[in-house]
Design a protein around this motif. Structure first.
Motif, PDB file in Angstrom:
ATOM      1  N   ARG A  22      -5.930   4.935  -2.259  1.00 42.35           N
ATOM      2  CA  ARG A  22      -4.565   4.815  -1.746  1.00 42.35           C
ATOM      3  C   ARG A  22      -4.085   6.126  -1.148  1.00 42.35           C
ATOM      4  O   ARG A  22      -3.383   6.142  -0.132  1.00 42.35           O
ATOM      5  N   GLY A  25      -4.745   7.111   2.693  1.00 41.04           N
ATOM      6  CA  GLY A  25      -3.810   6.689   3.720  1.00 41.04           C
ATOM      7  C   GLY A  25      -4.425   6.065   4.950  1.00 41.04           C
ATOM      8  O   GLY A  25      -3.772   5.985   5.999  1.00 41.04           O
ATOM      9  N   CYS A  27      -5.554   2.894   5.154  1.00 42.21           N
ATOM     10  CA  CYS A  27      -5.288   1.462   5.224  1.00 42.21           C
ATOM     11  C   CYS A  27      -4.048   1.169   4.389  1.00 42.21           C
ATOM     12  O   CYS A  27      -3.598   2.013   3.601  1.00 42.21           O
ATOM     13  N   SER A  28      -3.499  -0.020   4.554  1.00 34.68           N
ATOM     14  CA  SER A  28      -2.265  -0.352   3.855  1.00 34.68           C
ATOM     15  C   SER A  28      -2.181  -1.861   3.656  1.00 34.68           C
ATOM     16  O   SER A  28      -3.005  -2.622   4.168  1.00 34.68           O
ATOM     17  N   GLY A  29      -1.171  -2.284   2.904  1.00 37.76           N
ATOM     18  CA  GLY A  29      -0.911  -3.693   2.712  1.00 37.76           C
ATOM     19  C   GLY A  29      -2.086  -4.442   2.105  1.00 37.76           C
ATOM     20  O   GLY A  29      -2.782  -3.939   1.214  1.00 37.76           O
ATOM     21  N   LEU A  32      -5.460  -2.692   1.984  1.00 33.30           N
ATOM     22  CA  LEU A  32      -5.544  -1.710   0.906  1.00 33.30           C
ATOM     23  C   LEU A  32      -5.796  -2.397  -0.427  1.00 33.30           C
ATOM     24  O   LEU A  32      -6.653  -1.953  -1.210  1.00 33.30           O
ATOM     25  N   ALA A  87      -0.731  -2.253  -3.493  1.00 28.28           N
ATOM     26  CA  ALA A  87      -0.739  -2.320  -2.035  1.00 28.28           C
ATOM     27  C   ALA A  87       0.613  -1.960  -1.424  1.00 28.28           C
ATOM     28  O   ALA A  87       0.681  -1.496  -0.276  1.00 28.28           O
ATOM     29  N   SER A  88       1.692  -2.170  -2.201  1.00 31.45           N
ATOM     30  CA  SER A  88       3.030  -1.901  -1.666  1.00 31.45           C
ATOM     31  C   SER A  88       3.503  -0.468  -1.893  1.00 31.45           C
ATOM     32  O   SER A  88       4.590  -0.087  -1.461  1.00 31.45           O
ATOM     33  N   GLY A  89       2.700   0.324  -2.632  1.00 32.64           N
ATOM     34  CA  GLY A  89       3.083   1.705  -2.909  1.00 32.64           C
ATOM     35  C   GLY A  89       3.730   1.918  -4.260  1.00 32.64           C
ATOM     36  O   GLY A  89       4.060   3.042  -4.619  1.00 32.64           O
TER      37      GLY A  89
END
Length: 245
Positions: A22, A25, A27-29, A32, A87-89
């Motif tokens: 994570r 940084g 990839c995201s959502g 991730l 995935a949302s942080g």
């Protein structure tokens, strides 16, 4: 290395891997979350198979080998408990490494990287702090079960929204909450390690009808769970019965 030491080491390593993924940084959502689930699962399978080649493994992220049903020892793992939070942080996610022996949650470790801590069955305190004046119930941030809200109201408790199952259970273990009550939608990997840790800490852990938690069943659905201070168990179970009429 004992089973508890192994569970702790694997949970710690998987949690560190997930934090690095994570933190990169790149990839995201959903991408991730999928990557975290996949990579953590590969690491956990590799470590457990190397250390305990004769044991079976039931993982949320792997095809279920039903031959495990005849085994005495089965590792039950959730490589990333709280994929949506991860995935949302959010920091409310965990890694579960549990070991069921003869169907009981015998050994477990739950890594909660946000707390920089791994809770394991061989090193959790069995002396909880005094009960607060107003009880605290941890519930899902996104879908709190109706029964949990009803029990909270019956006990005059404060409801504390929180993310993953492991994060909620460990809040009871370390004294930030008093009751974790869930009804609907969980599987063995969601609660085996948390239940093992909770029981090692001297807490009550059962189904919400008071029956024992049984693992390594052919169908891994295990939809409901109660983890609470032992002196509250009968009050909570009575409130559950009253709420169900």
């Amino acid at each position: 290395m004992t089973d508890a030491e192994l569970a702790r080491a694997v949970a710690l390593e998987a949690g560190a891997l997930l934090a690095r993924i994570r933190g990169a940084g790149d990839c995201s959502g959903k991408t991730l979350g999928d990557r975290g689930d996949h990579d953590a699962n590969l690491l956990i399978l590799d470590r457990l198979r190397a250390a305990r080649p004769d044991d079976f493994i039931l993982s949320e992220e792997s095809v279920d080998d039903r031959a495990r049903c005849a085994a005495r020892r089965v590792w039950i793992v959730d490589p990333l408990d709280g994929t949506r939070e991860y995935a949302s942080g959010s920091d409310e996610w965990a890694v579960h490494i549990g070991l069921a022996i003869d169907g009981r949650p015998a050994v477990g470790a739950v890594a909660v990287p946000a707390l920089a801590r791994v809770f394991a069955t061989d090193d959790v305190a069995a002396t909880p702090p005094p009960l607060p004046d107003r009880l605290r119930v941890v519930v899902s941030r996104s879908r709190a079960p109706e029964i949990a809200r009803g029990v909270g109201e019956a006990l005059g408790a404060t409801m504390i929204p929180m993310g993953s199952a492991g994060a909620k259970a460990m809040a009871v273990v370390d004294g930030r909450a008093d009751i974790y009550l869930h009804d609907g939608g969980q599987y063995e990997w969601d609660n085996c390690a948390p239940a093992a840790v909770a029981m090692a800490a001297g807490l009550h852990a059962s189904r919400i009808d008071g029956s024992p938690l049984v693992y390594n069943c052919e169908n891994p659905l295990l939809p409901d769970l109660l983890i609470c201070r032992p002196e509250l168990a009968e009050r909570v179970l009575a409130a559950v019965r009253a709420g169900r009429g």
